[in-house]
Write a protein that holds these residues in place. Structure first.
Motif, PDB file in Angstrom:
ATOM      1  N   ALA A   1      -4.935   8.010  -3.625  1.00 29.88           N
ATOM      2  CA  ALA A   1      -5.127   8.663  -2.323  1.00 29.88           C
ATOM      3  C   ALA A   1      -6.469   9.385  -2.267  1.00 29.88           C
ATOM      4  CB  ALA A   1      -3.985   9.638  -2.046  1.00 29.88           C
ATOM      5  N   ASP A   2      -6.899   9.963  -3.395  1.00 26.22           N
ATOM      6  CA  ASP A   2      -8.201  10.637  -3.430  1.00 26.22           C
ATOM      7  C   ASP A   2      -9.324   9.652  -3.122  1.00 26.22           C
ATOM      8  OD1 ASP A   2      -6.915  13.006  -4.162  1.00 26.22           O
ATOM      9  OD2 ASP A   2      -7.300  12.710  -6.303  1.00 26.22           O
ATOM     10  N   VAL A   3      -9.288   8.506  -3.778  1.00 28.27           N
ATOM     11  CA  VAL A   3     -10.340   7.508  -3.554  1.00 28.27           C
ATOM     12  C   VAL A   3     -10.267   6.967  -2.130  1.00 28.27           C
ATOM     13  CG1 VAL A   3     -11.300   5.298  -4.316  1.00 28.27           C
ATOM     14  CG2 VAL A   3     -10.519   6.968  -6.002  1.00 28.27           C
ATOM     15  N   ALA A   4      -9.071   6.876  -1.560  1.00 29.69           N
ATOM     16  CA  ALA A   4      -8.925   6.430  -0.173  1.00 29.69           C
ATOM     17  C   ALA A   4      -9.594   7.399   0.802  1.00 29.69           C
ATOM     18  CB  ALA A   4      -7.447   6.259   0.186  1.00 29.69           C
ATOM     19  N   VAL A   5      -9.693   8.657   0.432  1.00 31.62           N
ATOM     20  CA  VAL A   5     -10.383   9.654   1.266  1.00 31.62           C
ATOM     21  C   VAL A   5     -11.890   9.612   0.999  1.00 31.62           C
ATOM     22  CG1 VAL A   5     -10.660  12.132   1.670  1.00 31.62           C
ATOM     23  CG2 VAL A   5      -8.373  11.152   1.460  1.00 31.62           C
ATOM     24  N   ILE A   6     -12.273   9.414  -0.244  1.00 30.64           N
ATOM     25  CA  ILE A   6     -13.681   9.444  -0.643  1.00 30.64           C
ATOM     26  C   ILE A   6     -14.444   8.208  -0.156  1.00 30.64           C
ATOM     27  CG2 ILE A   6     -15.227   9.380  -2.653  1.00 30.64           C
ATOM     28  CD1 ILE A   6     -12.999  11.040  -4.132  1.00 30.64           C
ATOM     29  N   LEU A   7     -13.832   7.030  -0.235  1.00 34.99           N
ATOM     30  CA  LEU A   7     -14.552   5.794   0.064  1.00 34.99           C
ATOM     31  C   LEU A   7     -15.158   5.751   1.476  1.00 34.99           C
ATOM     32  CD1 LEU A   7     -15.613   3.082  -0.853  1.00 34.99           C
ATOM     33  CD2 LEU A   7     -13.347   2.098  -0.394  1.00 34.99           C
ATOM     34  N   PRO A   8     -14.446   6.136   2.535  1.00 34.10           N
ATOM     35  CA  PRO A   8     -15.097   6.135   3.851  1.00 34.10           C
ATOM     36  C   PRO A   8     -16.311   7.077   3.906  1.00 34.10           C
ATOM     37  CG  PRO A   8     -12.724   6.301   4.097  1.00 34.10           C
ATOM     38  CD  PRO A   8     -13.015   6.458   2.639  1.00 34.10           C
TER      39      PRO A   8
ATOM     40  N   MET B   1       0.835  -1.194   0.000  1.00 35.95           N
ATOM     41  CA  MET B   1       0.000   0.000   0.000  1.00 35.95           C
ATOM     42  C   MET B   1       0.872   1.247   0.000  1.00 35.95           C
ATOM     43  SD  MET B   1      -3.242  -0.850   2.338  1.00 35.95           S
ATOM     44  CE  MET B   1      -2.586  -2.178   3.299  1.00 35.95           C
ATOM     45  N   SER B   2       1.640   1.435   1.024  1.00 33.23           N
ATOM     46  CA  SER B   2       2.655   2.482   1.094  1.00 33.23           C
ATOM     47  C   SER B   2       2.166   3.906   0.898  1.00 33.23           C
ATOM     48  CB  SER B   2       3.803   2.176   0.115  1.00 33.23           C
ATOM     49  OG  SER B   2       3.412   2.421  -1.213  1.00 33.23           O
ATOM     50  N   HIS B   3       0.937   4.203   1.267  1.00 36.43           N
ATOM     51  CA  HIS B   3       0.483   5.591   1.299  1.00 36.43           C
ATOM     52  C   HIS B   3      -0.318   5.768   2.588  1.00 36.43           C
ATOM     53  CE1 HIS B   3      -1.532   9.335   0.467  1.00 36.43           C
ATOM     54  NE2 HIS B   3      -0.680   9.519  -0.523  1.00 36.43           N
ATOM     55  N   PRO B   4      -0.036   6.832   3.351  1.00 38.61           N
ATOM     56  CA  PRO B   4      -0.701   7.005   4.646  1.00 38.61           C
ATOM     57  C   PRO B   4      -2.231   7.026   4.560  1.00 38.61           C
ATOM     58  CG  PRO B   4       1.021   8.670   4.344  1.00 38.61           C
ATOM     59  CD  PRO B   4       0.946   7.873   3.083  1.00 38.61           C
ATOM     60  N   LEU B   5      -2.795   7.596   3.494  1.00 36.77           N
ATOM     61  CA  LEU B   5      -4.252   7.665   3.395  1.00 36.77           C
ATOM     62  C   LEU B   5      -4.868   6.300   3.097  1.00 36.77           C
ATOM     63  CD1 LEU B   5      -4.625  11.076   1.536  1.00 36.77           C
ATOM     64  CD2 LEU B   5      -5.125  10.577   3.949  1.00 36.77           C
ATOM     65  N   ILE B   6      -4.126   5.446   2.436  1.00 35.09           N
ATOM     66  CA  ILE B   6      -4.609   4.082   2.196  1.00 35.09           C
ATOM     67  C   ILE B   6      -4.421   3.248   3.463  1.00 35.09           C
ATOM     68  CG2 ILE B   6      -4.282   1.988   0.826  1.00 35.09           C
ATOM     69  CD1 ILE B   6      -3.419   3.892  -1.509  1.00 35.09           C
ATOM     70  N   GLU B   7      -3.286   3.394   4.112  1.00 39.35           N
ATOM     71  CA  GLU B   7      -3.029   2.667   5.363  1.00 39.35           C
ATOM     72  C   GLU B   7      -4.030   3.051   6.451  1.00 39.35           C
ATOM     73  OE1 GLU B   7       1.124   3.298   6.170  1.00 39.35           O
ATOM     74  OE2 GLU B   7       1.694   2.229   4.332  1.00 39.35           O
ATOM     75  N   ARG B   8      -4.513   4.268   6.419  1.00 43.87           N
ATOM     76  CA  ARG B   8      -5.513   4.749   7.378  1.00 43.87           C
ATOM     77  C   ARG B   8      -6.789   3.904   7.307  1.00 43.87           C
ATOM     78  NH1 ARG B   8      -9.332   8.884   5.724  1.00 43.87           N
ATOM     79  NH2 ARG B   8     -10.512   9.553   7.537  1.00 43.87           N
ATOM     80  N   LEU B   9      -7.119   3.402   6.134  1.00 45.92           N
ATOM     81  CA  LEU B   9      -8.334   2.599   5.975  1.00 45.92           C
ATOM     82  C   LEU B   9      -8.282   1.341   6.836  1.00 45.92           C
ATOM     83  CD1 LEU B   9      -8.790   2.894   2.106  1.00 45.92           C
ATOM     84  CD2 LEU B   9      -9.912   4.251   3.896  1.00 45.92           C
ATOM     85  N   THR B  10      -7.090   0.781   6.974  1.00 46.95           N
ATOM     86  CA  THR B  10      -6.959  -0.431   7.777  1.00 46.95           C
ATOM     87  C   THR B  10      -6.642  -0.114   9.239  1.00 46.95           C
ATOM     88  OG1 THR B  10      -4.642  -0.678   7.126  1.00 46.95           O
ATOM     89  CG2 THR B  10      -6.291  -1.804   5.795  1.00 46.95           C
ATOM     90  N   SER B  11      -5.820   0.894   9.473  1.00 47.50           N
ATOM     91  CA  SER B  11      -5.426   1.196  10.850  1.00 47.50           C
ATOM     92  C   SER B  11      -6.525   1.931  11.616  1.00 47.50           C
ATOM     93  CB  SER B  11      -4.131   1.998  10.872  1.00 47.50           C
ATOM     94  OG  SER B  11      -4.305   3.261  10.248  1.00 47.50           O
ATOM     95  N   GLU B  12      -7.111   2.937  11.014  1.00 45.20           N
ATOM     96  CA  GLU B  12      -8.127   3.740  11.711  1.00 45.20           C
ATOM     97  C   GLU B  12      -9.522   3.142  11.603  1.00 45.20           C
ATOM     98  OE1 GLU B  12     -10.003   8.203  11.305  1.00 45.20           O
ATOM     99  OE2 GLU B  12      -7.847   7.976  10.994  1.00 45.20           O
ATOM    100  N   PHE B  13      -9.885   2.667  10.407  1.00 44.29           N
ATOM    101  CA  PHE B  13     -11.235   2.158  10.189  1.00 44.29           C
ATOM    102  C   PHE B  13     -11.342   0.648  10.386  1.00 44.29           C
ATOM    103  CE2 PHE B  13     -11.172   6.043   7.487  1.00 44.29           C
ATOM    104  CZ  PHE B  13     -12.096   6.768   8.220  1.00 44.29           C
ATOM    105  N   GLY B  14     -10.195  -0.032  10.451  1.00 43.50           N
ATOM    106  CA  GLY B  14     -10.205  -1.467  10.696  1.00 43.50           C
ATOM    107  C   GLY B  14     -10.632  -2.318   9.515  1.00 43.50           C
ATOM    108  N   TRP B  15     -10.541  -1.771   8.307  1.00 41.66           N
ATOM    109  CA  TRP B  15     -10.900  -2.552   7.131  1.00 41.66           C
ATOM    110  C   TRP B  15      -9.847  -3.625   6.906  1.00 41.66           C
ATOM    111  CZ3 TRP B  15     -12.363   1.732   3.051  1.00 41.66           C
ATOM    112  CH2 TRP B  15     -13.446   2.480   3.542  1.00 41.66           C
ATOM    113  N   PRO B  16     -10.265  -4.799   6.498  1.00 44.35           N
ATOM    114  CA  PRO B  16      -9.270  -5.840   6.247  1.00 44.35           C
ATOM    115  C   PRO B  16      -8.456  -5.570   4.980  1.00 44.35           C
ATOM    116  CG  PRO B  16     -11.461  -6.619   5.661  1.00 44.35           C
ATOM    117  CD  PRO B  16     -11.629  -5.257   6.276  1.00 44.35           C
ATOM    118  N   VAL B  17      -7.245  -6.100   4.973  1.00 47.57           N
ATOM    119  CA  VAL B  17      -6.421  -6.120   3.763  1.00 47.57           C
ATOM    120  C   VAL B  17      -6.528  -7.531   3.218  1.00 47.57           C
ATOM    121  CG1 VAL B  17      -4.105  -5.894   2.798  1.00 47.57           C
ATOM    122  CG2 VAL B  17      -4.828  -4.391   4.662  1.00 47.57           C
ATOM    123  N   LEU B  18      -6.903  -7.631   1.964  1.00 46.29           N
ATOM    124  CA  LEU B  18      -7.065  -8.927   1.323  1.00 46.29           C
ATOM    125  C   LEU B  18      -5.812  -9.197   0.499  1.00 46.29           C
ATOM    126  CD1 LEU B  18     -10.763  -8.401   0.192  1.00 46.29           C
ATOM    127  CD2 LEU B  18      -9.909  -9.281   2.383  1.00 46.29           C
TER     128      LEU B  18
END
Length: 128
Positions: A49-56, A1-18
């Protein structure tokens, strides 16, 4: 992943990484509708990164009508090829183990709202 906004999806929101095809099958087969976020390479594609912000925000707007997961780089290409949603970043929708539709690239808010409403209203395809 290697982008903080994408990593936030798993660390902050708890979404699984497949990370494996097994992970994708298992998550996609759970009851309900699921969005697989295929970010692509965020270093080459700034829209990831834009979509990583929009999806939540989309998940919130649709009030729990779908859950989300981030697809790992090792299986992303296979998933995109299997579904025909080839561009990244992309949102790939499944329900009850069946592919519904995909939304490639970043879109404006109204496009997302209209397209996701259409996807959620689709009947679940019968397994082949």
């Amino acid at each position: 992943m290697s982008h903080p906004l994408i990593e936030r999806l798993t660390s902050e929101f708890g979404w699984p990484v497949l990370d494996t095809e097994h992970d994708i099958r298992e998550f996609g087969s759970l009851p309900g509708t699921h969005v697989f976020f295929c970010p692509g390479d965020p270093k080459r594609n700034l829209e990831s990164a834009d979509v990583a912000v929009i999806l939540p925000e989309l998940k919130l707007a649709f009030q729990g009508k779908f859950d989300c997961a981030v697809v790992g780089a090792g299986v992303e290409t296979a998933l995109r090829e299997a579904t025909g949603v080839l561009k990244t970043p992309s949102l790939i929708f499944y329900r009850d183990g069946q592919f519904l539709a995909g939304i490639p690239k970043v879109r404006n808010w109204d496009d997302y709202m209209n397209r996701i409403a259409q996807i959620l209203a689709m009947p679940t395809p019968q397994p082949a």
